[in-house]
Write a protein that holds these residues in place. Structure first.
Motif, PDB file in Angstrom:
ATOM      1  N   VAL A 152       0.856  -1.203   0.000  1.00  0.00           N
ATOM      2  CA  VAL A 152       0.000   0.000   0.000  1.00  0.00           C
ATOM      3  C   VAL A 152       0.890   1.251   0.000  1.00  0.00           C
ATOM      4  CG1 VAL A 152      -1.676   1.335   1.354  1.00  0.00           C
ATOM      5  CG2 VAL A 152      -1.977  -1.130   1.072  1.00  0.00           C
ATOM      6  N   ILE A 153       1.976   1.204   0.777  1.00  0.00           N
ATOM      7  CA  ILE A 153       2.911   2.340   0.815  1.00  0.00           C
ATOM      8  C   ILE A 153       3.517   2.531  -0.573  1.00  0.00           C
ATOM      9  CG2 ILE A 153       5.123   3.160   1.771  1.00  0.00           C
ATOM     10  CD1 ILE A 153       4.269   1.718   4.404  1.00  0.00           C
ATOM     11  N   LEU A 154       3.873   1.403  -1.218  1.00  0.00           N
ATOM     12  CA  LEU A 154       4.428   1.484  -2.577  1.00  0.00           C
ATOM     13  C   LEU A 154       3.434   2.158  -3.520  1.00  0.00           C
ATOM     14  CD1 LEU A 154       6.462   0.605  -4.879  1.00  0.00           C
ATOM     15  CD2 LEU A 154       5.065  -1.423  -5.103  1.00  0.00           C
ATOM     16  N   ILE A 155       2.170   1.737  -3.410  1.00  0.00           N
ATOM     17  CA  ILE A 155       1.131   2.327  -4.264  1.00  0.00           C
ATOM     18  C   ILE A 155       1.081   3.836  -4.030  1.00  0.00           C
ATOM     19  CG2 ILE A 155      -1.386   2.468  -4.601  1.00  0.00           C
ATOM     20  CD1 ILE A 155      -1.397  -0.618  -4.108  1.00  0.00           C
ATOM     21  N   GLY A 156       1.135   4.234  -2.761  1.00  0.00           N
ATOM     22  CA  GLY A 156       1.116   5.659  -2.407  1.00  0.00           C
ATOM     23  C   GLY A 156       2.300   6.393  -3.014  1.00  0.00           C
ATOM     24  N   ILE A 157       3.489   5.780  -2.888  1.00  0.00           N
ATOM     25  CA  ILE A 157       4.715   6.413  -3.409  1.00  0.00           C
ATOM     26  C   ILE A 157       4.598   6.610  -4.920  1.00  0.00           C
ATOM     27  CG2 ILE A 157       7.164   5.958  -3.914  1.00  0.00           C
ATOM     28  CD1 ILE A 157       7.359   4.622  -1.156  1.00  0.00           C
ATOM     29  N   VAL A 158       4.195   5.542  -5.605  1.00  0.00           N
ATOM     30  CA  VAL A 158       4.111   5.612  -7.074  1.00  0.00           C
ATOM     31  C   VAL A 158       3.054   6.637  -7.486  1.00  0.00           C
ATOM     32  CG1 VAL A 158       3.559   4.303  -9.171  1.00  0.00           C
ATOM     33  CG2 VAL A 158       4.910   3.243  -7.367  1.00  0.00           C
ATOM     34  N   LEU A 159       1.904   6.552  -6.820  1.00  0.00           N
ATOM     35  CA  LEU A 159       0.779   7.438  -7.164  1.00  0.00           C
ATOM     36  C   LEU A 159       1.178   8.909  -7.014  1.00  0.00           C
ATOM     37  CD1 LEU A 159      -2.245   6.860  -7.924  1.00  0.00           C
ATOM     38  CD2 LEU A 159      -2.785   7.486  -5.604  1.00  0.00           C
ATOM     39  N   VAL A 160       1.728   9.220  -5.834  1.00  0.00           N
ATOM     40  CA  VAL A 160       2.055  10.626  -5.553  1.00  0.00           C
ATOM     41  C   VAL A 160       3.193  11.114  -6.437  1.00  0.00           C
ATOM     42  CG1 VAL A 160       2.951  12.190  -3.791  1.00  0.00           C
ATOM     43  CG2 VAL A 160       1.174  10.547  -3.199  1.00  0.00           C
ATOM     44  N   SER A 161       4.256  10.314  -6.555  1.00  0.00           N
ATOM     45  CA  SER A 161       5.420  10.793  -7.300  1.00  0.00           C
ATOM     46  C   SER A 161       5.102  10.948  -8.788  1.00  0.00           C
ATOM     47  CB  SER A 161       6.636   9.883  -7.091  1.00  0.00           C
ATOM     48  OG  SER A 161       6.316   8.576  -7.452  1.00  0.00           O
ATOM     49  N   ILE A 162       4.423   9.967  -9.371  1.00  0.00           N
ATOM     50  CA  ILE A 162       4.150  10.066 -10.813  1.00  0.00           C
ATOM     51  C   ILE A 162       3.085  11.130 -11.093  1.00  0.00           C
ATOM     52  CG2 ILE A 162       3.225   8.819 -12.834  1.00  0.00           C
ATOM     53  CD1 ILE A 162       4.802   6.412 -11.938  1.00  0.00           C
ATOM     54  N   MET A 163       2.070  11.171 -10.244  1.00  0.00           N
ATOM     55  CA  MET A 163       1.032  12.186 -10.461  1.00  0.00           C
ATOM     56  C   MET A 163       1.648  13.587 -10.357  1.00  0.00           C
ATOM     57  SD  MET A 163      -2.592  12.735  -8.569  1.00  0.00           S
ATOM     58  CE  MET A 163      -3.625  11.496  -9.288  1.00  0.00           C
ATOM     59  N   ASN A 164       2.494  13.766  -9.353  1.00  0.00           N
ATOM     60  CA  ASN A 164       3.137  15.064  -9.145  1.00  0.00           C
ATOM     61  C   ASN A 164       3.973  15.464 -10.356  1.00  0.00           C
ATOM     62  OD1 ASN A 164       4.055  17.322  -7.574  1.00  0.00           O
ATOM     63  ND2 ASN A 164       5.996  16.240  -7.412  1.00  0.00           N
ATOM     64  N   VAL A 165       4.788  14.543 -10.822  1.00  0.00           N
ATOM     65  CA  VAL A 165       5.689  14.878 -11.920  1.00  0.00           C
ATOM     66  C   VAL A 165       4.892  15.111 -13.219  1.00  0.00           C
ATOM     67  CG1 VAL A 165       6.352  12.600 -12.898  1.00  0.00           C
ATOM     68  CG2 VAL A 165       8.045  14.352 -12.636  1.00  0.00           C
TER      69      VAL A 165
END
Lengths: 411, 231
Positions: A283-296
């Motif tokens: 779930v943390i991985l999903i959060g990391i990927v979601l936030v970082s890619i969405m942000n960029v």
């Protein structure tokens, strides 16, 4: 399509540092998941293997009510010859079963003629146990394995109780009819304790227990079963439940109860916790990927608004603009995953050659040997790719819906 | 035959409660192969005019037909398809894609907007780059060429799809005078050679010496139409 992919790929080079940072974050998330899963699974499988292969077996069959009264070890809740025949017939018809073994569980007193202590014993047929619990012999801390007339004492008893290998002792136990009987044994070995319901039991030969407990006819407390493939456990369990569950006594109640190791060992809860923790990490991985890619990608759309306006003005369809951003986000996820997988394989290799040991319960020397399976890699990569696509949807749709005039006006 | 036909078109923008009339009751006809300029001070309505001709926007009232199509009746996607099919754009800031080479930028509309076989595409792009004098720069990235070269690449890009009309909003605003004149001469030459109508806007009267028709707009009203004799 190839050209959209080419442009999307080249767009990653616009902000190299940001791209590699995002990929690095994704890779770190993948590393965390894979390293944790591999290490936790290694630990979990090691302990489960120890529990099932040195004590419980994969599945056990008892007379209905025995497991609930395990603390008392009631002899009257034993399976008789007729019931054993029913069970044997059922077990022999299931090809997934490697073997099974009868056990009598009983409690009694151990006396060295000077002092006495209470203990619990499992009476076994050594040759059959070899098949069902092949690691049982590995629990032998001192001495040699069991023969008739001999006893394997649990190591906990030997502390504070004067008993050495080769000493004569007497086991005293209450029989079926309530009378007490004693029988001399020679100590052949000391058994290491393991976690689980019978992990601190001593061992005697099945035939010796029958004479000690004055069992004229065969009686069995439990039948331990080993499967050819551990993964067939649920299937065999439901087959056994279905077939043996149909056997009722004269009162119409079931005669047998079937349990998997999971229902018998408290470690199952720990294993579930480990799985849950792995899920949290995912779930943390999903959060990391979601936030970082969405942000960029939000940043990318913002920075390239004017350019989007220009290509839109030239007649590029919204679907193509959308695809371009989708591929860009997808590449961030895919390349981040690939880096993460490569780093994870390397990290797991390092853990393996480092011979890291951990302590758990009474086991102080559990060697961690993490392994990474293709399915684990596949699932983690698919999660990252899926989440990357989800993360880029909003910016991609926003980009494709920009009014060219407004977009071209942006400074 | 008119490529663009305006009948009493007006454009009103709403800025909160305030309504701004950017264009007021404009009627005109633009024919094929013309080299046309809209001039006027900043805020006069030139860009709004070009946005309407470029099917990037719709008039608030009046009828605007571009290549016999009433653009008010087109939706977002239809307008995009129409632009790709019939129009070319040259922007003040060039708006070339920085991660692509000059060749790839010129090729871009042929890939994204029209489907043309690779061989034919390559020939077309090389020929256009030759026309605008950028053949020797074709493999350079956009940040490796000058402003004048960027605009020449942008002109080539605007022409790759064989548009009937090329719209250029202040195409020389970011160029020095020498480059601006070169770009204007190039556009005029191409307009007459290939028969494409060029419509551009500028606030600099010095660079409109070579145009066929000059429309002057002030405060959203067409105040003058001056036809020049062809040289």
């Amino acid at each position: 399509m190839n050209n959209i992919i080419k442009i999307a790929f080249r767009n990653l080079y616009r902000q190299k540092r940001r791209t590699f940072l995002t990929m690095g974050i994704v890779a770190f998330g993948v590393l965390a998941v894979l390293l944790f899963s591999a290490t936790a699974d290694s630990f979990k499988n090691l302990i489960i293997g120890e529990i099932t292969d040195s004590m419980l077996g994969h599945i056990q069959i008892h007379k209905k009510g025995f497991v609930g009264a395990l603390d008392n070890l009631p002899l009257d809740k034993s399976l008789n010859a007729k019931q054993l025949k029913t069970v044997e017939k059922t077990l022999d018809a299931i090809p997934e079963i490697e073997g099974y073994s009868y056990r009598i569980l009983f409690g009694g007193m151990v006396s060295n003629y000077l002092e006495s202590t209470s203990a619990k014993f499992s009476a076994i047929i050594p040759a059959k146990e070899d098949v069902v619990v092949p690691l049982l012999k590995d629990r032998l801390k001192k001495g040699k394995f069991l023969q008739k007339g001999e006893v394997l004492l649990p190591e906990l008893i030997t502390k504070g109780f004067d008993a050495k290998i080769g000493d004569d002792i007497v086991l005293v136990a209450t029989n079926n009819d309530g009378s007490v009987n004693g029988q001399p044994f020679k100590i052949s070995g000391i058994m290491e304790s393991v976690m689980g319901p019978t992990g601190k039991y001593g061992y005697v030969h099945f035939d010796d227990a029958r004479s000690l407990l004055r069992m004229d006819k065969i009686q069995v407390s439990e039948i331990a079963i080993r499967l050819k493939d551990f993964n067939d456990m649920k299937k065999v369990y439901s087959t056994l439940n279905e077939k043996l569950g149909a056997t009722l006594n004269e009162k119409g109640n079931p005669v047998f109860e079937v349990h998997t190791w999971e229902e018998l060992s408290p470690f199952y809860n720990i294993a579930t916790m480990i799985d849950l923790m792995a899920l949290f990490i995912q779930v943390i991985l999903i959060g990391i990927v979601l936030v970082s890619i969405m942000n960029v990608m939000i940043m990318a759309v913002y920075e390239r608004t004017k350019e989007i306006g220009a290509i839109s003005a030239m007649g590029t369809l919204p679907s193509k603009i959308r695809l371009m951003f989708l591929f860009e986000g997808l590449f961030l996820g895919v390349f981040g995953s690939i880096i993460g997988v490569i780093v994870s394989i390397f990290a797991i290799f390092i853990v393996n050659i480092s011979n890291i040991t951990v302590a758990f319960g009474r086991n102080s020397n559990i060697l961690l040997q993490p392994e990474i399976s293709l399915s684990q890699i596949g699932i983690t990569t698919l999660i990252v790719i899926f989440v990357a696509i989800i993360a880029v949807l909003e910016p991609a749709f926003k980009a494709s819906k920009l009014e060219p005039i407004e977009a071209l006006r942006q400074n | 035959m008119s490529l663009i036909s305006c009948k009493e078109i007006s454009k009103i923008y709403k800025m909160g409660e305030v309504k701004i009339k950017a264009l007021n009751n404009i009627s005109l006809e633009i024919s094929k192969s013309q080299f046309i300029s809209f001039i006027g001070p900043s805020g006069s309505g030139k860009t709004t005019m070009l946005n309407l001709f470029g099917v990037l926007d719709k008039p608030t009232s009046g009828i605007l037909k571009v290549i016999d199509t009433d653009i008010s009746k087109l939706n977002y996607v239809e307008r995009a398809k129409f632009r790709g099919e019939h129009l070319g754009f040259i922007f003040q800031n060039f708006n070339l894609i920085p991660v692509l080479t000059v060749f790839e930028n010129v090729e871009y509309p042929l890939i994204m907007v029209k489907s043309i076989p690779p061989k034919e595409r390559k020939e077309k792009v090389l020929s256009l780059l030759d026309e605008v004098g950028m053949l020797d720069q074709k493999d350079k990235l956009i940040n490796q060429i000058s402003g004048g070269q960027k605009q020449r690449a942008a002109i080539a890009r605007a022409l790759t799809t064989d548009p009937k009309i090329v719209l250029a909003d202040e195409p020389t605003a970011n160029l020095d005078h020498k480059s601006a004149f070169k770009v204007m001469s190039l556009m005029r030459k191409l307009s007459h050679e290939i028969g494409t109508t060029f419509i551009f806007s500028t606030h600099d009267p010095k660079i409109v010496q070579e145009v066929d028709i000059i429309y002057t707009i002030e405060d959203g009203v067409l105040v003058n139409r001056e036809k020049r004799s062809k040289k």
